[in-house]
Write a protein that holds these residues in place. Structure first.
Motif, PDB file in Angstrom:
ATOM      1  N   GLU A  24      94.799  66.807  17.444  1.00  0.00           N
ATOM      2  CA  GLU A  24      93.878  67.621  18.262  1.00  0.00           C
ATOM      3  C   GLU A  24      92.718  68.075  17.371  1.00  0.00           C
ATOM      4  O   GLU A  24      92.933  68.618  16.293  1.00  0.00           O
TER       5      GLU A  24
ATOM      6  N   GLN B 136      88.470  72.794  26.244  1.00  0.00           N
ATOM      7  CA  GLN B 136      89.327  71.839  26.959  1.00  0.00           C
ATOM      8  C   GLN B 136      89.534  72.300  28.410  1.00  0.00           C
ATOM      9  O   GLN B 136      89.508  73.497  28.710  1.00  0.00           O
TER      10      GLN B 136
ATOM     11  N   SER C 231      92.148  72.322  30.058  1.00  0.00           N
ATOM     12  CA  SER C 231      93.418  73.029  30.211  1.00  0.00           C
ATOM     13  C   SER C 231      93.332  74.499  29.829  1.00  0.00           C
ATOM     14  O   SER C 231      94.302  75.235  30.007  1.00  0.00           O
TER      15      SER C 231
ATOM     16  N   LEU D  51      95.652  76.233  40.042  1.00  0.00           N
ATOM     17  CA  LEU D  51      96.474  76.323  41.257  1.00  0.00           C
ATOM     18  C   LEU D  51      97.569  75.261  41.246  1.00  0.00           C
ATOM     19  O   LEU D  51      97.364  74.154  40.758  1.00  0.00           O
TER      20      LEU D  51
ATOM     21  N   CYS E 157      83.968  74.924  32.679  1.00  0.00           N
ATOM     22  CA  CYS E 157      84.959  73.904  32.410  1.00  0.00           C
ATOM     23  C   CYS E 157      84.325  72.568  32.781  1.00  0.00           C
ATOM     24  O   CYS E 157      83.151  72.531  33.158  1.00  0.00           O
TER      25      CYS E 157
ATOM     26  N   ASP F 148      91.770  62.956  35.149  1.00  0.00           N
ATOM     27  CA  ASP F 148      92.608  63.876  35.953  1.00  0.00           C
ATOM     28  C   ASP F 148      91.913  64.330  37.241  1.00  0.00           C
ATOM     29  O   ASP F 148      92.550  64.811  38.163  1.00  0.00           O
TER      30      ASP F 148
HETATM   31  C1  LIG Z   1      87.200  74.364  36.910  1.00  0.00           C
HETATM   32  C2  LIG Z   1      88.476  73.570  36.959  1.00  0.00           C
HETATM   33  C3  LIG Z   1      89.453  73.903  37.874  1.00  0.00           C
HETATM   34  C4  LIG Z   1      90.630  73.183  37.938  1.00  0.00           C
HETATM   35  N1  LIG Z   1      91.581  73.577  38.835  1.00  0.00           N
HETATM   36  C5  LIG Z   1      92.770  72.948  38.840  1.00  0.00           C
HETATM   37  C6  LIG Z   1      93.802  73.421  39.677  1.00  0.00           C
HETATM   38  O1  LIG Z   1      93.630  74.418  40.395  1.00  0.00           O
HETATM   39  N2  LIG Z   1      94.992  72.773  39.666  1.00  0.00           N
HETATM   40  C7  LIG Z   1      95.207  71.680  38.869  1.00  0.00           C
HETATM   41  O2  LIG Z   1      96.306  71.129  38.922  1.00  0.00           O
HETATM   42  N3  LIG Z   1      94.251  71.212  38.048  1.00  0.00           N
HETATM   43  C8  LIG Z   1      93.042  71.824  38.018  1.00  0.00           C
HETATM   44  N4  LIG Z   1      92.061  71.395  37.173  1.00  0.00           N
HETATM   45  C9  LIG Z   1      92.301  70.192  36.351  1.00  0.00           C
HETATM   46  C10 LIG Z   1      93.083  70.506  35.083  1.00  0.00           C
HETATM   47  O3  LIG Z   1      92.511  71.572  34.385  1.00  0.00           O
HETATM   48  C11 LIG Z   1      93.105  69.225  34.263  1.00  0.00           C
HETATM   49  O4  LIG Z   1      93.716  68.216  35.050  1.00  0.00           O
HETATM   50  C12 LIG Z   1      93.871  69.324  32.970  1.00  0.00           C
HETATM   51  O5  LIG Z   1      93.552  70.491  32.273  1.00  0.00           O
HETATM   52  C13 LIG Z   1      93.564  68.074  32.139  1.00  0.00           C
HETATM   53  O6  LIG Z   1      94.178  68.206  30.906  1.00  0.00           O
HETATM   54  P1  LIG Z   1      93.918  67.148  29.764  1.00  0.00           P
HETATM   55  O7  LIG Z   1      94.965  67.414  28.750  1.00  0.00           O
HETATM   56  O8  LIG Z   1      93.818  65.788  30.334  1.00  0.00           O
HETATM   57  O9  LIG Z   1      92.450  67.451  29.190  1.00  0.00           O
HETATM   58  P2  LIG Z   1      91.929  68.619  28.256  1.00  0.00           P
HETATM   59  O10 LIG Z   1      92.597  69.885  28.549  1.00  0.00           O
HETATM   60  O11 LIG Z   1      90.444  68.628  28.321  1.00  0.00           O
HETATM   61  O12 LIG Z   1      92.378  68.188  26.801  1.00  0.00           O
HETATM   62  C14 LIG Z   1      91.826  67.101  26.126  1.00  0.00           C
HETATM   63  C15 LIG Z   1      91.949  67.408  24.641  1.00  0.00           C
HETATM   64  O13 LIG Z   1      91.648  66.248  23.881  1.00  0.00           O
HETATM   65  C16 LIG Z   1      91.034  66.672  22.673  1.00  0.00           C
HETATM   66  N5  LIG Z   1      90.323  65.527  22.105  1.00  0.00           N
HETATM   67  C17 LIG Z   1      89.382  64.786  22.712  1.00  0.00           C
HETATM   68  N6  LIG Z   1      88.972  63.799  21.909  1.00  0.00           N
HETATM   69  C18 LIG Z   1      89.672  63.928  20.769  1.00  0.00           C
HETATM   70  C19 LIG Z   1      89.695  63.185  19.563  1.00  0.00           C
HETATM   71  N7  LIG Z   1      88.926  62.107  19.391  1.00  0.00           N
HETATM   72  N8  LIG Z   1      90.528  63.576  18.575  1.00  0.00           N
HETATM   73  C20 LIG Z   1      91.324  64.672  18.735  1.00  0.00           C
HETATM   74  N9  LIG Z   1      91.344  65.403  19.872  1.00  0.00           N
HETATM   75  C21 LIG Z   1      90.524  65.033  20.869  1.00  0.00           C
HETATM   76  C22 LIG Z   1      90.111  67.787  23.150  1.00  0.00           C
HETATM   77  O14 LIG Z   1      89.717  68.616  22.083  1.00  0.00           O
HETATM   78  C23 LIG Z   1      90.980  68.483  24.174  1.00  0.00           C
HETATM   79  O15 LIG Z   1      91.689  69.542  23.594  1.00  0.00           O
HETATM   80  C24 LIG Z   1      90.849  72.084  37.082  1.00  0.00           C
HETATM   81  C25 LIG Z   1      89.871  71.732  36.153  1.00  0.00           C
HETATM   82  C26 LIG Z   1      88.697  72.468  36.082  1.00  0.00           C
HETATM   83  C27 LIG Z   1      87.653  72.075  35.080  1.00  0.00           C
END
Ligand SMILES: Cc1cc2nc3c(=O)[nH]c(=O)nc-3n(C[C@H](O)[C@H](O)[C@H](O)COP(=O)(O)OP(=O)(O)OC[C@H]3O[C@@H](n4cnc5c(N)ncnc54)[C@H](O)[C@@H]3O)c2cc1C
Length: 376
Positions: A31, A40, A42, A48, A304, A329
């Motif tokens: 990370e 991020q 998340s 929700l 976000c 996602d």
């Molecule tokens: C405003 C908003 C509202 C939402 N509401 C909902 C909801 O109500 N219910 C729901 O189920 N979902 C919701 N979501 C979606 C949910 O937040 C996401 O589906 C989820 O957080 C995705 O997680 P992730 O781990 O894929 O991405 P992220 O949380 O973005 O994590 C990706 C990580 O990868 C790391 N990374 C990237 N590139 C590299 C690299 N080259 N080397 C090392 N690390 C790296 C980043 O630093 C980051 O920490 C919402 C999203 C937003 C923006």
């Protein structure tokens, strides 16, 4: 023992790392910042959890299982990660998305209730629903403390033996394949039996040609009287108006915000301040639906980003032997994370192939999975 490198400690990467470690894999989680860092997706204060997904049974079942998974995870960590406040869907038409959802929920024996708009007053201190056809009540839905849940999951992963490395990973070119089953970290190439790139909104900049676009999403919380708190005030979604929110959790105010996609955005350096138009949009919705909150002050904001595929189906695809992309996602992935991790663990172990819907093929525009029924 099989080895895996998971890149990205958002909720998808952290949950997967935890599950793989529990399944006996040797796991390295890379990370670039800290799990739960504010850039991020998340790290939103809340997310929700709902089972309703229109006509789609696959995601409905997954979300229903995720509810139990979140409760178990919270118990294990000794923290309430999920508040089961229930969710009210505001249906603008008699036979649209909410009607389809209610049919699927009933078929799968997931509790729900169709109510008259006039019943809204029983759930919200103040409610105007004269433009609505009906309300759909999901009692076993609610709100996840998202940032906390991400940090807790990453900590549980470390406790389960996952090695967390703070560094930016770079893909490595393959010999006869587009990518090698390896990552480059601080100039050093590290290999493993599998590599999973769970990089959220950073994924399209790492790999060319992915069907993912990244948009800026402003989130707003308003200062409200105590009666507008979870669990007394539930979560709510107006699919047709692309508006959603929930009662106050932990004193950050009532969430009322838009799910319509914002402008293109770069997650690492993009501005982290909300636009005045987003405040106006949220206030206009409050004025219409919960009139007594029309002048409620903004208490807390977050920026976000969505990583959107055209059809809102996720991306779970093998880009080269052993190299997996986990992303797209589409703004609806948080709730599913613990059970999605189980599913992806099965994929990596070769127990089952991912559904064809998650592939690298060209996607058709569709909105059925999002909480947003309209564009813009
Ligand atoms: C405003 C908003 C509202 C939402 N509401 C909902 C909801 O109500 N219910 C729901 O189920 N979902 C919701 N979501 C979606 C949910 O937040 C996401 O589906 C989820 O957080 C995705 O997680 P992730 O781990 O894929 O991405 P992220 O949380 O973005 O994590 C990706 C990580 O990868 C790391 N990374 C990237 N590139 C590299 C690299 N080259 N080397 C090392 N690390 C790296 C980043 O630093 C980051 O920490 C919402 C999203 C937003 C923006």
């Amino acid at each position: 023992m099989k080895s895996v490198i998971v890149v990205g400690a958002g909720i998808w990467g952290a949950s997967l790392a935890l599950r793989l470690a529990e399944a006996g894999w040797q796991v390295t989680l890379v990370e670039q910042h800290k799990p739960g860092h504010v850039r991020q997706s998340s790290a939103g204060e809340t997310r929700l959890l709902r089972s309703a997904h229109g006509v789609d049974e696959w995601y409905t079942r997954l979300a229903w299982r995720a509810r139990d998974a979140w409760r178990r995870l919270g118990e294990r960590a000794g923290v309430t990660l999920y508040e089961e406040a229930g969710m009210m869907w505001f249906a603008g038409t008699p036979d649209g998305w909410e009607h389809a959802s209610s049919q699927v929920l009933k078929n799968l024996d997931i509790p729900c209730e169709v109510l008259d708009p006039a019943d809204g007053g029983r759930f919200f201190p103040d409610f105007r629903g004269d433009d609505l056809s009906f309300l759909l009540w999901e009692p076993h839905a609610g709100v996840i403390r998202a940032r906390r849940a991400t940090q807790v999951t990453a900590a549980l992963a470390e406790a389960a033996g996952v090695r967390l490395v703070r560094a930016r990973a770079v893909p490595v070119a393959g010999d006869g394949a587009p990518y090698a089953c390896a990552v480059e970290v601080d100039g050093e190439v590290r290999q493993a039996d599998r590599v999973v790139w769970a990089c959220g909104a950073w994924l399209p900049a790492l790999f060319d040609g992915l069907p993912i676009s990244v948009t800026k999403q402003d989130t707003l919380h308003f200062a409200v009287p105590p009666a507008w708190s979870v669990p007394e005030t539930p979560a709510w979604v107006d699919h047709g108006a692309s508006a959603y929110g929930h009662g106050d959790v932990d004193g950050v105010g009532m969430k009322a915000t838009s799910d319509a996609e914002g402008r293109p955005y770069e997650p690492e350096h993009g501005p982290r301040t909300v636009d005045p138009e987003s405040v106006e949009q949220a206030r206009a919705y409050l004025r219409r639906r919960f009139p007594s909150l029309a002048e409620a002050p903004v208490l807390f904001t977050q920026v976000c980003q969505y990583a959107l595929t055209p059809d809102a189906e996720w991306l779970i695809a093998e880009a080269a032997p052993g190299v997996w992309l986990l992303g797209g996602d589409s703004g609806h992935g948080f709730k599913h994370a613990p059970v999605l991790a189980e599913y992806v663990t099965g994929v990596l172990a070769g127990d089952h192939a991912p559904e064809p819907r998650f592939g690298l093929h060209e996607r058709q525009e569709a909105r059925g999975l999002r909480t947003s029924g309209r564009i813009g």
